[in-house]
Design a protein around this motif. Structure first.
Motif, PDB file in Angstrom:
ATOM      1  N   PHE A   1       0.835  -1.204   0.000  1.00  0.00           N
ATOM      2  CA  PHE A   1       0.000   0.000   0.000  1.00  0.00           C
ATOM      3  C   PHE A   1       0.863   1.246   0.000  1.00  0.00           C
ATOM      4  CE2 PHE A   1       0.978   0.153   4.462  1.00  0.00           C
ATOM      5  CZ  PHE A   1       0.685   1.440   4.907  1.00  0.00           C
ATOM      6  N   LYS A   2       0.225   2.335  -0.406  1.00  0.00           N
ATOM      7  CA  LYS A   2       0.852   3.651  -0.380  1.00  0.00           C
ATOM      8  C   LYS A   2       0.086   4.526   0.605  1.00  0.00           C
ATOM      9  CE  LYS A   2       2.327   3.447  -5.228  1.00  0.00           C
ATOM     10  NZ  LYS A   2       2.218   4.079  -6.568  1.00  0.00           N
ATOM     11  N   PRO A   3       0.758   5.068   1.610  1.00  0.00           N
ATOM     12  CA  PRO A   3       0.069   5.954   2.555  1.00  0.00           C
ATOM     13  C   PRO A   3      -0.498   7.177   1.836  1.00  0.00           C
ATOM     14  CG  PRO A   3       2.217   5.297   3.399  1.00  0.00           C
ATOM     15  CD  PRO A   3       2.177   4.881   1.956  1.00  0.00           C
ATOM     16  N   THR A   4      -1.666   7.607   2.247  1.00  0.00           N
ATOM     17  CA  THR A   4      -2.297   8.780   1.648  1.00  0.00           C
ATOM     18  C   THR A   4      -3.382   9.290   2.580  1.00  0.00           C
ATOM     19  OG1 THR A   4      -3.314   9.636  -0.380  1.00  0.00           O
ATOM     20  CG2 THR A   4      -4.093   7.512   0.408  1.00  0.00           C
ATOM     21  N   THR A   5      -3.826  10.496   2.355  1.00  0.00           N
ATOM     22  CA  THR A   5      -4.925  11.058   3.137  1.00  0.00           C
ATOM     23  C   THR A   5      -6.216  10.918   2.343  1.00  0.00           C
ATOM     24  OG1 THR A   5      -3.459  12.683   4.179  1.00  0.00           O
ATOM     25  CG2 THR A   5      -5.828  13.119   4.269  1.00  0.00           C
ATOM     26  N   PRO A   6      -7.149  10.078   2.790  1.00  0.00           N
ATOM     27  CA  PRO A   6      -8.401   9.907   2.047  1.00  0.00           C
ATOM     28  C   PRO A   6      -9.131  11.237   1.867  1.00  0.00           C
ATOM     29  CG  PRO A   6      -8.170   8.185   3.690  1.00  0.00           C
ATOM     30  CD  PRO A   6      -7.082   9.187   3.961  1.00  0.00           C
ATOM     31  N   LEU A   7      -9.599  11.470   0.654  1.00  0.00           N
ATOM     32  CA  LEU A   7     -10.300  12.712   0.337  1.00  0.00           C
ATOM     33  C   LEU A   7     -11.779  12.546   0.656  1.00  0.00           C
ATOM     34  CD1 LEU A   7      -8.586  13.420  -3.103  1.00  0.00           C
ATOM     35  CD2 LEU A   7      -8.004  14.423  -0.879  1.00  0.00           C
ATOM     36  N   VAL A   8     -12.140  12.787   1.907  1.00  0.00           N
ATOM     37  CA  VAL A   8     -13.529  12.599   2.332  1.00  0.00           C
ATOM     38  C   VAL A   8     -14.040  13.873   2.993  1.00  0.00           C
ATOM     39  CG1 VAL A   8     -13.286  10.113   2.625  1.00  0.00           C
ATOM     40  CG2 VAL A   8     -12.803  11.619   4.551  1.00  0.00           C
ATOM     41  N   ASP A   9     -15.341  14.081   2.905  1.00  0.00           N
ATOM     42  CA  ASP A   9     -15.998  15.243   3.500  1.00  0.00           C
ATOM     43  C   ASP A   9     -17.168  14.719   4.320  1.00  0.00           C
ATOM     44  OD1 ASP A   9     -17.037  17.676   4.188  1.00  0.00           O
ATOM     45  OD2 ASP A   9     -17.168  18.466   2.145  1.00  0.00           O
ATOM     46  N   LEU A  10     -16.990  14.683   5.645  1.00  0.00           N
ATOM     47  CA  LEU A  10     -17.991  14.097   6.523  1.00  0.00           C
ATOM     48  C   LEU A  10     -18.757  15.163   7.294  1.00  0.00           C
ATOM     49  CD1 LEU A  10     -15.880  11.143   7.991  1.00  0.00           C
ATOM     50  CD2 LEU A  10     -17.669  10.994   6.263  1.00  0.00           C
ATOM     51  N   VAL A  11     -20.031  14.894   7.530  1.00  0.00           N
ATOM     52  CA  VAL A  11     -20.904  15.776   8.299  1.00  0.00           C
ATOM     53  C   VAL A  11     -21.246  15.088   9.616  1.00  0.00           C
ATOM     54  CG1 VAL A  11     -23.191  16.842   8.382  1.00  0.00           C
ATOM     55  CG2 VAL A  11     -21.870  16.870   6.253  1.00  0.00           C
TER      56      VAL A  11
ATOM     57  N   VAL B   1     -25.735   2.015  -8.938  1.00  0.00           N
ATOM     58  CA  VAL B   1     -25.489   1.691  -7.528  1.00  0.00           C
ATOM     59  C   VAL B   1     -24.105   2.178  -7.110  1.00  0.00           C
ATOM     60  CG1 VAL B   1     -25.270  -0.142  -5.813  1.00  0.00           C
ATOM     61  CG2 VAL B   1     -27.008  -0.312  -7.599  1.00  0.00           C
ATOM     62  N   GLY B   2     -24.065   2.937  -6.021  1.00  0.00           N
ATOM     63  CA  GLY B   2     -22.821   3.421  -5.434  1.00  0.00           C
ATOM     64  C   GLY B   2     -22.918   3.335  -3.919  1.00  0.00           C
ATOM     65  N   PHE B   3     -22.360   4.325  -3.213  1.00  0.00           N
ATOM     66  CA  PHE B   3     -22.400   4.299  -1.749  1.00  0.00           C
ATOM     67  C   PHE B   3     -21.860   5.607  -1.197  1.00  0.00           C
ATOM     68  CE2 PHE B   3     -18.125   3.144  -2.836  1.00  0.00           C
ATOM     69  CZ  PHE B   3     -17.319   3.541  -1.782  1.00  0.00           C
ATOM     70  N   ARG B   4     -21.996   5.775   0.128  1.00  0.00           N
ATOM     71  CA  ARG B   4     -21.333   6.874   0.822  1.00  0.00           C
ATOM     72  C   ARG B   4     -20.736   6.349   2.119  1.00  0.00           C
ATOM     73  NH1 ARG B   4     -24.496  11.832   1.181  1.00  0.00           N
ATOM     74  NH2 ARG B   4     -25.772  10.949  -0.482  1.00  0.00           N
ATOM     75  N   LEU B   5     -19.780   7.076   2.631  1.00  0.00           N
ATOM     76  CA  LEU B   5     -19.021   6.686   3.816  1.00  0.00           C
ATOM     77  C   LEU B   5     -19.722   7.135   5.093  1.00  0.00           C
ATOM     78  CD1 LEU B   5     -16.209   5.785   5.120  1.00  0.00           C
ATOM     79  CD2 LEU B   5     -15.497   8.157   4.753  1.00  0.00           C
ATOM     80  N   ALA B   6     -19.600   6.343   6.137  1.00  0.00           N
ATOM     81  CA  ALA B   6     -20.001   6.750   7.482  1.00  0.00           C
ATOM     82  C   ALA B   6     -18.835   6.470   8.421  1.00  0.00           C
ATOM     83  CB  ALA B   6     -21.250   6.002   7.938  1.00  0.00           C
ATOM     84  N   ALA B   7     -18.859   7.074   9.597  1.00  0.00           N
ATOM     85  CA  ALA B   7     -17.764   6.873  10.551  1.00  0.00           C
ATOM     86  C   ALA B   7     -18.261   7.184  11.956  1.00  0.00           C
ATOM     87  CB  ALA B   7     -16.571   7.766  10.209  1.00  0.00           C
ATOM     88  N   ASN B   8     -17.583   6.628  12.938  1.00  0.00           N
ATOM     89  CA  ASN B   8     -17.908   6.942  14.321  1.00  0.00           C
ATOM     90  C   ASN B   8     -17.529   8.386  14.622  1.00  0.00           C
ATOM     91  OD1 ASN B   8     -18.704   4.274  14.700  1.00  0.00           O
ATOM     92  ND2 ASN B   8     -16.673   3.640  15.371  1.00  0.00           N
ATOM     93  N   GLU B   9     -18.242   8.980  15.533  1.00  0.00           N
ATOM     94  CA  GLU B   9     -17.970  10.373  15.902  1.00  0.00           C
ATOM     95  C   GLU B   9     -16.683  10.467  16.711  1.00  0.00           C
ATOM     96  OE1 GLU B   9     -17.860  13.608  15.366  1.00  0.00           O
ATOM     97  OE2 GLU B   9     -20.053  13.656  15.295  1.00  0.00           O
TER      98      GLU B   9
END
Length: 396
Positions: free
Chosen positions: A126-136, A388-396
């Protein structure tokens, strides 16, 4: 005399059988089987990544286990690379690599020392990187899930019974995951042109089906790239496996069905609208009637964020592309629930459940009923489609 000779022969045969049995038993006792499973990197940043390993040892003495990794060796071993012994469990552990360089490629695999011999798992990179995500951020709360009064006229039977759900705080993607974001994931995990890779259980799965409307693999550069002009379109033709792995890689998870519906309704600011953000489909959703006359790619998903957002500032929760959820598709009950996860994989297998939930409707839908916030649908995990696609969720 003849009788004595026969008796002696029988005794000799019996002794030989006993000796052979002992030798066979000794060989069986000395047999050692070691199975190592290296999972792909998750929770990636520009300087770190977490990797899970499991070790199954049969017949030997498990003395040590851990992860070896290298930015220079293609087959890292404890003799030629850096390695980190596990802390705590020797059979199921997660190692977080820190202090990495975003300019480097790291290869890794788990190892185990059994009876003074060292065994290795599959090598991944793998290559380290910063995921380009915009979470609310979504403030938790309680709501009625399913065919509430404003939904009931158009509701299907699988939206009943309405039931109370309470959720904790969480975060969810402001937009659906785009082709550019999914390309970043594939490139970080160094997925080849097959678009396949290890899943949550370590087995290899198809992440997506490549089409002229999502991504392509540049063989010369060994790089995934969005199709020109579709960089900001939602990624499509993604399997549940691919969506789930993207979320794990980015440090999150697919939204549960309850999280998805609560967010689509507007959370604590919900106005009780039919669709996410309003009760006029054309204002908030891309579907057949609003998509068919758009310029660019004829009759297809549109760039994310092009319609009116809902009360939480979320776009395209109704329409554009259907969105995978984490849950297995099962019937509702009237029991109140707190942070429901649905049935687990073992329970699903025992019950013969084979489909995962998808929500929100998509650009190809001719009927607006599928765009409603309580509408439910499902597909098998390996299925994929251009809507069909998706969106990301994450813990607060």
């Amino acid at each position: 005399m003849l009788r004595n000779r026969r008796r002696l022969k029988e005794i000799q045969c019996l002794m030989l059988a006993l000796v052979m049995g002992w030798v066979f038993q000794a060989c069986e006792e000395e047999k050692v089987t070691v199975t190592l499973k290296t999972f792909h990197v998750e929770q990636v940043t520009a300087t770190s990544g977490s990797i899970r390993c499991t070790v199954v040892n049969e017949g030997g003495s498990l003395q040590e286990a851990g992860l070896c990794f290298s930015a220079t060796n293609t087959a890292p071993k404890i003799t030629n690379s850096r390695f980190i012994p596990s802390v705590g469990s020797l059979t199921d552990f997660t190692t977080t690599l820190i202090g990495l360089s975003a300019d480097s490629t790291y290869r890794f695999r788990c190892y185990a020392r059994v009876n003074d011999s060292v065994y290795y798992g599959t090598v991944y990179a793998f290559k380290p990187t910063t995921p380009l995500v915009d979470l609310v951020s979504v403030e938790g709360g309680s709501f009625n899930m399913g065919a509430t009064p404003e939904q009931a006229t158009s509701a299907a039977t699988n939206e009943f019974p309405v039931h109370a759900v309470t959720l904790s705080n969480y975060r969810i993607g402001k937009y659906e995951v785009t082709t550019s974001q999914f390309a970043q994931f594939l490139n970080s995990r160094m997925i080849t042109s097959t678009a396949s890779g290890p899943g949550f259980d370590g087995s290899v799965y198809k992440y997506m089906v490549v089409t002229t409307r999502n991504l392509y693999y540049d063989q010369d550069k060994s790089l995934w790239l969005p199709v020109s002009g579709l960089e900001n379109h939602p990624v499509t033709n993604v399997t549940w496996y691919g969506a789930n792995e993207y979320c794990r890689w980015a440090g999150g998870h697919l939204p549960t069905e309850a999280q998805w519906e609560y967010a689509a309704r507007g959370g604590r600011s919900a106005a009780g609208t039919l669709y996410s953000g309003g009760s006029v489909a054309a204002d908030v959703a891309w579907y057949y009637a609003t998509t068919k006359d758009q310029p660019g790619v004829v009759y297809f998903a549109q760039p994310v964020g092009g319609k009116q957002p809902n009360e939480l500032g979320l776009y395209d929760m109704s329409g554009n592309v259907w969105e995978w959820c984490a849950d297995w598709y099962t019937a509702y009950t009237d029991l109140a629930k707190r942070d429901p996860l649905g049935i687990n994989d073992v329970e699903a297998a025992e019950a013969g459940v084979t489909q995962k939930v998808r929500r929100g409707g998509g650009w190809a839908d001719t009927q607006t009923g599928t765009l409603r916030v309580s509408h439910r649908a499902a597909n098998t995990k390996a299925s994929q489609a251009g809507s069909v696609g998706f969106r990301l969720a994450a813990n607060e």
